[in-house]
Design an enzyme around this catalytic site. Structure first.
Site, PDB file in Angstrom:
ATOM      1  N   HIS A  73       0.826  -1.213   0.000  1.00 53.30           N
ATOM      2  CA  HIS A  73       0.000   0.000   0.000  1.00 53.30           C
ATOM      3  C   HIS A  73       0.860   1.263   0.000  1.00 53.30           C
ATOM      4  CE1 HIS A  73      -3.803  -2.154   0.430  1.00 53.30           C
ATOM      5  NE2 HIS A  73      -3.139  -2.972   1.231  1.00 53.30           N
ATOM      6  N   ASN A 146     -10.227  -3.115   2.729  1.00 53.16           N
ATOM      7  CA  ASN A 146      -9.886  -3.287   1.320  1.00 53.16           C
ATOM      8  C   ASN A 146     -11.149  -3.129   0.488  1.00 53.16           C
ATOM      9  OD1 ASN A 146      -7.155  -3.798   1.713  1.00 53.16           O
ATOM     10  ND2 ASN A 146      -7.386  -6.013   1.668  1.00 53.16           N
ATOM     11  N   HIS A 337      -3.671   1.158  12.040  1.00 55.99           N
ATOM     12  CA  HIS A 337      -3.415  -0.096  12.750  1.00 55.99           C
ATOM     13  C   HIS A 337      -4.756  -0.702  13.166  1.00 55.99           C
ATOM     14  CE1 HIS A 337      -1.859  -3.165  15.211  1.00 55.99           C
ATOM     15  NE2 HIS A 337      -1.549  -2.478  16.297  1.00 55.99           N
ATOM     16  N   TYR A 360       1.242  -4.477  11.677  1.00 57.73           N
ATOM     17  CA  TYR A 360       1.062  -3.047  11.418  1.00 57.73           C
ATOM     18  C   TYR A 360       1.916  -2.199  12.362  1.00 57.73           C
ATOM     19  CZ  TYR A 360      -2.707  -3.464   8.003  1.00 57.73           C
ATOM     20  OH  TYR A 360      -3.428  -3.716   6.872  1.00 57.73           O
TER      21      TYR A 360
END
Length: 711
Positions: A73, A146, A337, A360
């Site tokens: 990402h 997503n 996160h 994360y």
């Protein structure tokens, strides 16, 4: 929620903003700078002196101003906004931001592509990230989503293998932002649990028309729980108010060259002109006692919860109304996160989620330089921070006092824990027991049933696009055995699909094509069933000198009133003169525009203008390409001649008929002998019908279009 905290993130960021307009130049220490074009030297041709502190500071900062890009990402685009609940959700969760419809909770959203580097294109075939940071009174809540509701793998321990396989191959760093290579498909063929996600990746969902027209899914299963300790398993959804729409593959590829920033530019421009992107927040909820009442495991991230089985309850709306002031300071430094939750939201035993809770945080420590990344302005909560954590890289808070531990008497045990009854965070009480084992639940072992449901749910054109996507992606695979293994793998889902894949990649079709043994479908996953609206769509108007100004003006006014936006496209930027002497400003030239940048095309009348367009290959290509991509095309009066000169079908002339008559065929609208393009009470009601056609997004009824449209 305390109303004084409503939508206050903007106020909190103000002290960190620097306005450099019409200001004196200084060093980072505030020392005024008199000259910044030449370094300090011993003589005009002598060596640079190291005592030049301005030179040293300027170069040192430049040398160190890059930070590691995200492993995944990396390419993203962000915007600010706010969220409002529709109704109190007290029955299901104690989360305060989901209770009061009058409260605006500030948010920051980052859209992203998953695999490509920061310099890759927006329109590549890829999973899109949709991460939202809620700045609530109770602390920061991150919904990391997503645009596809399922994932490739069950367990996060396989995540490094997945990404290593998807990324450019290590020996030559090729291909960029693409899965069209051997290592990815070798991993897919070796990992049957990827079958469902890969079907979504080959679908149109992987090439969204706009971030504003893209769904978001939590993918992982979370928990809501209320003040009485009653819990529900939940999955969260973002539903775009404009509907869910996609590009076609040929369009996506061309946009990657013409405008690699297409999706980010679209959001930036939409917010600047007041077309604020809106998304409704939906939640699917399963009672704890119903956890095992389905033919899939609700904790399996490779499975979706069919909306027809577990309905989506819409509980609020998010509006993005402000662009960032500084891309690096905000979009690049924002840290999401999934472990950032607030009271009333908790985790489940979803093994993919459990791994994300570690990964994360771990990656942010290295990317943002240490444990204090939460103090970067974009990450800092609006809730007050009080704890005993001190020091470390980039500490920005100046804590007072000598006590940095608990319990303590010197400071009266302050800061002190907050009891559950007063809003302190507590995890949901769940009994957990079992033997330590490295194994997978047998309930995760069905890799193909939901893949079959997804395939059954696709419309004919969506199925065709999936097959063509397999042809393109597997066309980049060199190893013939990998190709064959993919064909054999997808024969487990649908024999026709496997056969069609094989025919396009030079593989052997299955000797025994599988028969359909699952008839279920989920209409919600097909984009053919999404919201259809013309609002915010972009229309290209092709015109040259001698255009009929009245026609253009009537149509533009009608389109603008309906919330659409128009660009005049012509040979040169500047002004063109209509047949009556009135002028129009040209927004784009042929060199700077392409039909792939627009949702529809309109050709107005005016003999001189149309005659010029008919001699321009760019204009004819513009029309032909828009038709190939199933977009709405309209023409009025002499403008119809350009369509009949092109290679499209559906452009019919009125012949000797002197009455205005609208002709509609496969999304092509033409009218001749018409003076009024917007009057519904006369025959010239072209404008409204044109808007209605644009709202359909595409006109897939143009069957076999490749037979009469050049590539």
């Amino acid at each position: 929620m305390d109303k004084t905290n409503e939508y206050s993130k903007d106020e909190q960021l103000k002290p960190y903003r620097a306005d450099h307009y019409n200001k004196n130049l200084t060093t980072n220490q505030g020392v005024p700078v008199s000259h910044t074009d030449d370094s300090l030297k011993a003589g005009s041709r002598g060596p640079t002196l190291m005592e030049d502190f301005h030179f040293r500071e300027k170069l040192t900062h430049f040398d160190h101003e890059r930070i590691p890009e995200r492993v995944v990402h990396a390419r993203g685009f962000g915007a600010h906004g706010y969220f409002q609940a529709y109704e109190p959700m007290t029955e299901f969760t104690r989360a305060s931001f989901l209770q009061d419809p009058s409260v605006k909770t500030p948010v920051f959203v980052r859209f992203s592509t998953a695999i490509g580097s920061r310099g890759s294109a927006d329109t590549v075939r890829d999973v899109r990230g949709f991460a939202t940071k809620f700045y609530t009174k109770e602390g920061t809540y991150d919904l990391v989503a997503n645009n596809i509701p399922v994932f490739f793998i069950h367990d996060a321990i396989k995540f490094p293998d997945l990404i290593h396989a998807l990324k450019p191959e290590p020996h030559n760093e090729i291909p960029q932002a693409s899965g069209a290579h051997d290592t990815f498909w070798d991993f897919v063929a070796s990992t049957p649990e990827t079958a469902h996600m890969v079907l979504w990746l080959m679908s149109d969902r992987a090439i969204p028309q706009s971030f504003r027209m893209m769904e978001g899914f939590s993918v992982n299963t979370f928990r809501f729980f209320n003040n009485q300790g009653k819990a529900h398993f939940v999955k969260l959804h973002w539903k775009p108010v404009l509907g869910t729409h996609s590009l076609v593959w040929d369009e996506a590829q061309k946009l990657a060259g013409k405008d690699p920033d297409y999706n980010r530019r679209d959001v930036w421009d939409a917010i600047n002109r007041g077309d604020f992107p809106e998304f409704e927040l939906g939640v699917q909820m399963v009672k704890e006692e119903d956890e095992f009442n389905f033919d899939f495991d609700i904790l399996d991230a490779t499975k979706l919860w069919p909306e027809e089985v577990i309905p989506v309850k819409k509980i609020g709306k998010m509006t993005l109304d402000r662009n960032v002031d500084n891309f690096f300071a905000e979009t690049e430094q924002v840290a999401f996160h999934p472990g950032n939750v607030v009271p009333g939201i908790d985790f489940t035993n979803d093994p993919l989620l459990q791994g994300r809770l570690f990964s994360y945080l771990d990656t942010q420590l290295i990317r943002l330089g240490g444990p204090n990344f939460h103090e970067i302005p974009i990450n800092r909560p609006i809730a007050p921070l009080h704890n005993n954590q001190r020091d470390g890289y980039h500490r920005m808070t100046i804590d007072k006092g000598r006590v940095s531990y608990f319990p303590n008497a010197l400071q009266g045990n302050s800061p002190h824990p907050v009891p559950d009854q007063e809003g302190g965070y507590v995890h949901y009480t769940e009994k957990v027991e079992g033997r330590k084992v490295r194994e997978r639940s047998k309930s995760f072992n069905d890799h193909y049933r939901q893949s079959k449901i997804f395939w059954n749910s696709m419309s004919p054109i969506e199925k065709q696009h999936i097959i063509e996507a397999f042809h393109f992606e597997l066309g980049g695979v060199m190893d013939k055995q990998v190709k064959q293994r993919i064909v054999d793998m997808y024969n487990n889902i649908d024999g026709h699909l496997a056969t069609q894949i094989a025919m396009g990649i030079g593989a052997t079709p299955p000797a025994n094509p599988s028969k359909a043994d699952v008839s279920d479908s989920s209409p919600a996953v097909s984009q053919e069933n999404t919201i259809k609206t013309a609002k915010t769509r972009q229309v290209a108007i092709l015109a040259e000198n001698g255009v009929n100004f009245s026609e253009v003006n009537q149509v533009m006014n009608a389109l603008n009133s309906a919330g659409l936006h128009c660009h005049i496209v012509s040979s040169k930027q500047g002004m063109i003169t209509g047949v009556d002497g009135q002028q129009l400003e040209v927004n784009k030239s042929w060199l700077g525009a392409g039909s792939v940048m627009y949702d529809a095309v309109y050709v107005p009348g005016g003999r001189q203008s149309v005659d010029q367009l008919m001699q321009l290959g760019d204009a004819l290509h513009f029309i032909n390409e828009a038709f190939k991509h199933a977009k709405t095309i309209g023409a009025t009066n002499e403008g119809v001649d350009l369509l009949t000169t092109s290679q499209i079908k559906g452009a019919k002339t009125a012949g000797k008929d002197t009455h205005a008559q609208l002709v509609k065929d496969q999304g092509v609208l033409t009218i001749q002998n018409a003076a009024d393009m917007g009057n519904h009470n006369q025959e010239g009601y072209f404008s409204q019908e044109f808007i209605n056609a644009i709202a359909q997004h595409r006109h897939w009824e143009r069957a076999n279009q490749k037979k009469f449209i050049p590539a």
